[in-house]
Scaffold this motif. Structure first.
Motif, PDB file in Angstrom:
ATOM      1  N   PRO A   1       0.723  -1.228  -0.120  1.00  0.00           N
ATOM      2  CA  PRO A   1       0.122  -0.008   0.083  1.00  0.00           C
ATOM      3  C   PRO A   1       0.931   1.270  -0.137  1.00  0.00           C
ATOM      4  O   PRO A   1       0.527   2.349  -0.452  1.00  0.00           O
ATOM      5  CB  PRO A   1      -0.837  -0.224   1.262  1.00  0.00           C
ATOM      6  CG  PRO A   1      -0.836  -1.564   1.493  1.00  0.00           C
ATOM      7  CD  PRO A   1       0.461  -2.100   1.100  1.00  0.00           C
ATOM      8  N   ASP A   2       1.988   1.126   0.548  1.00  0.00           N
ATOM      9  CA  ASP A   2       2.956   2.399   0.678  1.00  0.00           C
ATOM     10  C   ASP A   2       3.209   2.877  -0.570  1.00  0.00           C
ATOM     11  O   ASP A   2       3.690   4.165  -0.666  1.00  0.00           O
ATOM     12  CB  ASP A   2       4.245   2.157   1.674  1.00  0.00           C
ATOM     13  CG  ASP A   2       3.692   2.187   2.999  1.00  0.00           C
ATOM     14  OD1 ASP A   2       2.781   2.584   3.553  1.00  0.00           O
ATOM     15  OD2 ASP A   2       4.636   1.778   3.957  1.00  0.00           O
ATOM     16  N   GLY A   3       3.224   1.963  -1.840  1.00  0.00           N
ATOM     17  CA  GLY A   3       4.099   2.298  -3.010  1.00  0.00           C
ATOM     18  C   GLY A   3       3.045   3.133  -3.706  1.00  0.00           C
ATOM     19  O   GLY A   3       3.253   3.454  -4.910  1.00  0.00           O
ATOM     20  N   GLY A   4       1.796   2.867  -3.459  1.00  0.00           N
ATOM     21  CA  GLY A   4       0.738   3.709  -4.453  1.00  0.00           C
ATOM     22  C   GLY A   4       0.492   2.772  -5.754  1.00  0.00           C
ATOM     23  O   GLY A   4       0.137   3.524  -6.593  1.00  0.00           O
ATOM     24  N   GLY A   5       0.886   1.649  -5.693  1.00  0.00           N
ATOM     25  CA  GLY A   5       0.786   0.659  -6.861  1.00  0.00           C
ATOM     26  C   GLY A   5       1.870   0.525  -7.621  1.00  0.00           C
ATOM     27  O   GLY A   5       1.703  -0.186  -8.844  1.00  0.00           O
ATOM     28  N   ILE A   6       2.701   1.428  -7.476  1.00  0.00           N
ATOM     29  CA  ILE A   6       3.961   1.055  -8.256  1.00  0.00           C
ATOM     30  C   ILE A   6       5.224   0.291  -7.435  1.00  0.00           C
ATOM     31  O   ILE A   6       5.283   0.382  -6.282  1.00  0.00           O
ATOM     32  CB  ILE A   6       4.842   2.533  -8.865  1.00  0.00           C
ATOM     33  CG1 ILE A   6       5.228   3.284  -7.514  1.00  0.00           C
ATOM     34  CG2 ILE A   6       3.661   3.276  -9.721  1.00  0.00           C
ATOM     35  CD1 ILE A   6       6.003   4.708  -8.143  1.00  0.00           C
ATOM     36  N   PRO A   7       6.049  -0.458  -8.525  1.00  0.00           N
ATOM     37  CA  PRO A   7       7.033  -1.262  -7.632  1.00  0.00           C
ATOM     38  C   PRO A   7       7.824  -0.689  -6.544  1.00  0.00           C
ATOM     39  O   PRO A   7       8.110   0.420  -6.675  1.00  0.00           O
ATOM     40  CB  PRO A   7       7.858  -1.920  -8.806  1.00  0.00           C
ATOM     41  CG  PRO A   7       6.953  -1.694  -9.956  1.00  0.00           C
ATOM     42  CD  PRO A   7       6.053  -0.451  -9.715  1.00  0.00           C
ATOM     43  N   MET A   8       7.955  -1.236  -5.354  1.00  0.00           N
ATOM     44  CA  MET A   8       8.721  -0.970  -4.298  1.00  0.00           C
ATOM     45  C   MET A   8      10.164  -1.762  -4.168  1.00  0.00           C
ATOM     46  O   MET A   8       9.975  -2.919  -4.619  1.00  0.00           O
ATOM     47  CB  MET A   8       8.075  -0.795  -3.122  1.00  0.00           C
ATOM     48  CG  MET A   8       7.032   0.135  -2.802  1.00  0.00           C
ATOM     49  SD  MET A   8       6.304   0.300  -1.416  1.00  0.00           S
ATOM     50  CE  MET A   8       7.532   1.192  -0.513  1.00  0.00           C
ATOM     51  N   GLN A   9      11.035  -1.011  -3.729  1.00  0.00           N
ATOM     52  CA  GLN A   9      12.403  -1.740  -3.305  1.00  0.00           C
ATOM     53  C   GLN A   9      12.098  -2.916  -2.163  1.00  0.00           C
ATOM     54  O   GLN A   9      10.918  -2.436  -1.141  1.00  0.00           O
ATOM     55  CB  GLN A   9      13.587  -1.124  -2.949  1.00  0.00           C
ATOM     56  CG  GLN A   9      13.758  -0.205  -4.114  1.00  0.00           C
ATOM     57  CD  GLN A   9      15.146   0.621  -3.892  1.00  0.00           C
ATOM     58  OE1 GLN A   9      16.171   0.196  -3.612  1.00  0.00           O
ATOM     59  NE2 GLN A   9      14.915   1.822  -4.070  1.00  0.00           N
ATOM     60  N   THR A  10      12.781  -3.674  -1.984  1.00  0.00           N
ATOM     61  CA  THR A  10      12.643  -4.755  -1.034  1.00  0.00           C
ATOM     62  C   THR A  10      12.607  -4.245   0.606  1.00  0.00           C
ATOM     63  O   THR A  10      13.210  -3.317   0.656  1.00  0.00           O
ATOM     64  CB  THR A  10      13.470  -6.048  -1.084  1.00  0.00           C
ATOM     65  OG1 THR A  10      14.838  -5.500  -0.693  1.00  0.00           O
ATOM     66  CG2 THR A  10      13.476  -6.772  -2.301  1.00  0.00           C
ATOM     67  N   ARG A  11      12.335  -4.991   1.607  1.00  0.00           N
ATOM     68  CA  ARG A  11      12.409  -4.442   2.754  1.00  0.00           C
ATOM     69  C   ARG A  11      13.778  -3.918   3.317  1.00  0.00           C
ATOM     70  O   ARG A  11      14.298  -3.003   3.903  1.00  0.00           O
ATOM     71  CB  ARG A  11      11.697  -5.428   3.826  1.00  0.00           C
ATOM     72  CG  ARG A  11      10.408  -5.364   3.822  1.00  0.00           C
ATOM     73  CD  ARG A  11       9.468  -4.301   4.619  1.00  0.00           C
ATOM     74  NE  ARG A  11       9.593  -4.462   6.150  1.00  0.00           N
ATOM     75  CZ  ARG A  11      10.517  -3.678   7.042  1.00  0.00           C
ATOM     76  NH1 ARG A  11      10.797  -2.357   6.182  1.00  0.00           N
ATOM     77  NH2 ARG A  11      10.376  -3.724   7.998  1.00  0.00           N
ATOM     78  N   CYS A  12      14.682  -5.014   2.870  1.00  0.00           N
ATOM     79  CA  CYS A  12      16.106  -4.723   3.208  1.00  0.00           C
ATOM     80  C   CYS A  12      16.646  -3.550   2.590  1.00  0.00           C
ATOM     81  O   CYS A  12      17.696  -2.773   3.220  1.00  0.00           O
ATOM     82  CB  CYS A  12      17.013  -6.036   2.897  1.00  0.00           C
ATOM     83  SG  CYS A  12      16.715  -6.550   1.249  1.00  0.00           S
ATOM     84  N   MET A  13      16.162  -3.292   1.301  1.00  0.00           N
ATOM     85  CA  MET A  13      16.802  -2.121   0.576  1.00  0.00           C
ATOM     86  C   MET A  13      16.277  -0.882   1.152  1.00  0.00           C
ATOM     87  O   MET A  13      17.243  -0.053   1.494  1.00  0.00           O
ATOM     88  CB  MET A  13      16.411  -2.266  -0.771  1.00  0.00           C
ATOM     89  CG  MET A  13      16.686  -3.491  -1.719  1.00  0.00           C
ATOM     90  SD  MET A  13      18.203  -3.877  -2.093  1.00  0.00           S
ATOM     91  CE  MET A  13      18.150  -5.389  -2.492  1.00  0.00           C
ATOM     92  N   ALA A  14      15.189  -0.876   1.552  1.00  0.00           N
ATOM     93  CA  ALA A  14      14.328   0.345   2.125  1.00  0.00           C
ATOM     94  C   ALA A  14      14.916   0.712   3.606  1.00  0.00           C
ATOM     95  O   ALA A  14      14.953   1.874   3.791  1.00  0.00           O
ATOM     96  CB  ALA A  14      12.709   0.150   2.021  1.00  0.00           C
TER      97      ALA A  14
END
Lengths: 101, 424
Positions: free
Chosen positions: B253-266
């Motif tokens: 949900p935080d990405g607003g529908g666009i791909p997000m980086q993985t948890r470890c990256m973020a």
């Protein structure tokens, strides 16, 4: 079945042993850390504080091995090369009362 | 065995299956010059995916102190040793970098797949040369890595340095190596699975273990040269990094529908990580995508190099090597591209300085960047070379073209006043 049980006599086992090497890369290490943190926006005194921090093991190792004057000089030179103001004052010579017998 | 082309080795190699490549490939670049070993990435992964019963020993992401540590213990030393035994003195490169099809020259030695053809393990023939780590080797990651306070040789269990008042420290260079599954283009885990339970997703190249098919034979653990599949006793199956695929798909949900980086990256506080999806050609090489930050770092600037490319799995994790580490060690770890990579990183040009600013700036994936030229800040000579610094602005865009990052090379640092240190 595992290939080998862990053997404390195994010369490949590096956990818990000191690595013997003559390669002295401390200077390059200080330049690298200084440039990285400088680019992040740290000033020189904040960077020097990192090298004094015993919990930041890499930088503090250099300070212990080479002394603070060594680190101080490299930080000053790096800031000068990158045209940035260096807020460090020249390192003070230890006073007699500072020296623990 | 099929013949497949491995561009990291600059040649064809043998692989148990025909080549098949995704439309886009999960890939990442880590800047090891910046890693302080804080383990924020490790804990972000642990608290998201491996906090359940039977997963206590699992660290899909880990950070180890090189050359002292490893998880499992001495994984890389053992693999290199097995390959050397298989091909004594022959694990070499020709040292002639060519085009995008062979950027590091050609590897003359044997990969884990090729070495397996003449190697019989205690359990019989293997599809990829490997070994199964012991339980002890999986236990206690990071123990004695930063403080060499282990047993003296021959005195197991007795600490050599019993006084806590004077904790010993290393006397020479070391660096932190952050690792996770490389979601390889030619995964050894997939090749070794007798149940065909491991597959590579066609949409993003993420390698997954089908938990319905897996029977826990642990052939994947034996074969993966990076030792990134792990056995779970409570389910009797193998598990591994899933590349945070819901985030990569844009379902967080935080990405607003666009791909997000993985948890470890973020979660990386040191801004050492940049992850994305790169476009692939039909032959497995990277499609030219000049304004993609990963394409730029790997194929244009060539500052980011694969981890142990000689294993032959074509890993999709790339590393900017630490500058202060002796070159022979780095060449063994990242291949023959190391000298040029360190040289370029130590004397960065205008574009590289701007692209490095994209690291860690936003949790959403950057698919394209642009640079708006700014004023010259100064000109000088650094390490005997002319150096010019420009305060350019770098702008990053997400999968749908949304602007997700805009920052400058001379980015201001804002420090929260001490009285408000925890006021978020």
């Amino acid at each position: 079945m595992p290939k080998n049980e862990s053997d404390p006599e195994d010369p490949l086992e590096l956990n818990g042993v000191a690595l013997l090497t003559n390669e002295d890369t401390h200077g390059e290490m200080v330049v690298c850390f200084t440039e990285e943190f400088m680019r992040l926006g740290y000033n020189a005194s904040k960077i020097l504080a990192l090298f004094r921090d015993p919990f930041y093991i890499g930088p503090s190792m250099v300070t212990q091995e080479k002394g603070e004057a060594f680190v101080h000089d490299i930080i000053s030179e790096t800031f000068k090369a990158w045209n940035r103001e260096c807020d460090l004052t020249p390192p003070q010579q230890p006073q007699a009362e500072d020296l623990v017998p | 065995m099929s013949k497949v082309y491995n561009w990291q080795l600059g040649r064809e190699m043998e692989y148990p299956y025909d080549a098949a490549f995704p439309d886009r490939q999960f890939a990442f670049v880590f800047n090891l010059n910046r890693c302080i070993g804080c383990q924020s990435c490790t804990m972000a992964c642990k608290s998201t995916w491996t906090f359940s019963k039977g997963q206590e020993h699992m660290w899909w992401n880990n950070v180890e102190t090189k050359p002292y540590g490893g998880y499992p213990h001495h994984w890389d030393v053992k693999l290199l040793s097995l390959l050397e035994q298989s091909n004594p003195g022959g694990q070499t490169w020709n040292g002639q970098p060519a085009d995008v099809k062979a950027p590091y020259g050609q590897f003359k030695g044997r990969t884990v797949f090729e070495a397996a053809t003449t190697h019989i393990s205690p359990e019989g023939a293997q599809r990829a040369l490997g070994y199964l780590p012991t339980d002890e080797e999986w236990a206690s990651p990071n123990r004695f890595e930063d403080n060499p306070s282990g047993s003296e040789k021959g005195h197991r269990g007795q600490l050599a340095f019993s006084s806590g008042a004077n904790t010993p420290q290393h006397k020479t260079w070391f660096f932190y190596l952050a690792r996770l599954c490389n979601h390889c283009s030619y995964p050894a885990c997939l090749a070794a699975c007798p149940r065909n339970a491991i597959y590579k997703r066609p949409e993003d190249g993420i390698v997954l273990v089908d938990q319905e098919r897996c029977r826990g034979y642990r052939k994947c653990m034996e074969a993966c040269p990076y030792k990134k599949t792990l056995y779970r006793g409570t389910t009797r199956t193998s598990e591994k990094c899933i590349g945070c695929f819901p985030r990569v798909e844009g379902r967080d949900p935080d990405g607003g529908g666009i791909p997000m980086q993985t948890r470890c990256m973020a979660a990386c506080v040191g801004h050492i990580r940049l992850q994305g999806l790169v476009q692939m050609n039909a032959d497995g090489s990277w499609k030219e995508d000049r304004q993609h930050p990963l394409y730029y770092l790997v194929h244009v600037a060539k500052v980011a190099l694969p981890l142990y490319p000689q294993f032959g799995t074509e890993p999709n994790g790339y590393y900017i090597p630490p500058r202060w580490v002796p070159r022979p060690y780095l060449r063994q770890m990242f291949g023959p591209g190391v000298d040029a990579a360190v040289e370029r990183y130590s004397n960065p040009d205008r574009e590289l300085l701007a692209v490095l600013q994209l690291f860690g700036k936003d949790a959403r994936m950057c698919f394209r960047y642009e640079i708006k030229e700014g004023p010259k800040v100064f000109e000088n000579s650094i390490r005997g070379r002319k150096f010019e610094l420009f305060d350019d602005t770098v702008i990053g865009y997400g999968a749908d073209g949304t602007k997700i990052i805009e920052t400058k090379v001379e980015e201001p640092l804002h420090v929260r006043p001490s009285q408000h240190a925890n006021s978020i």
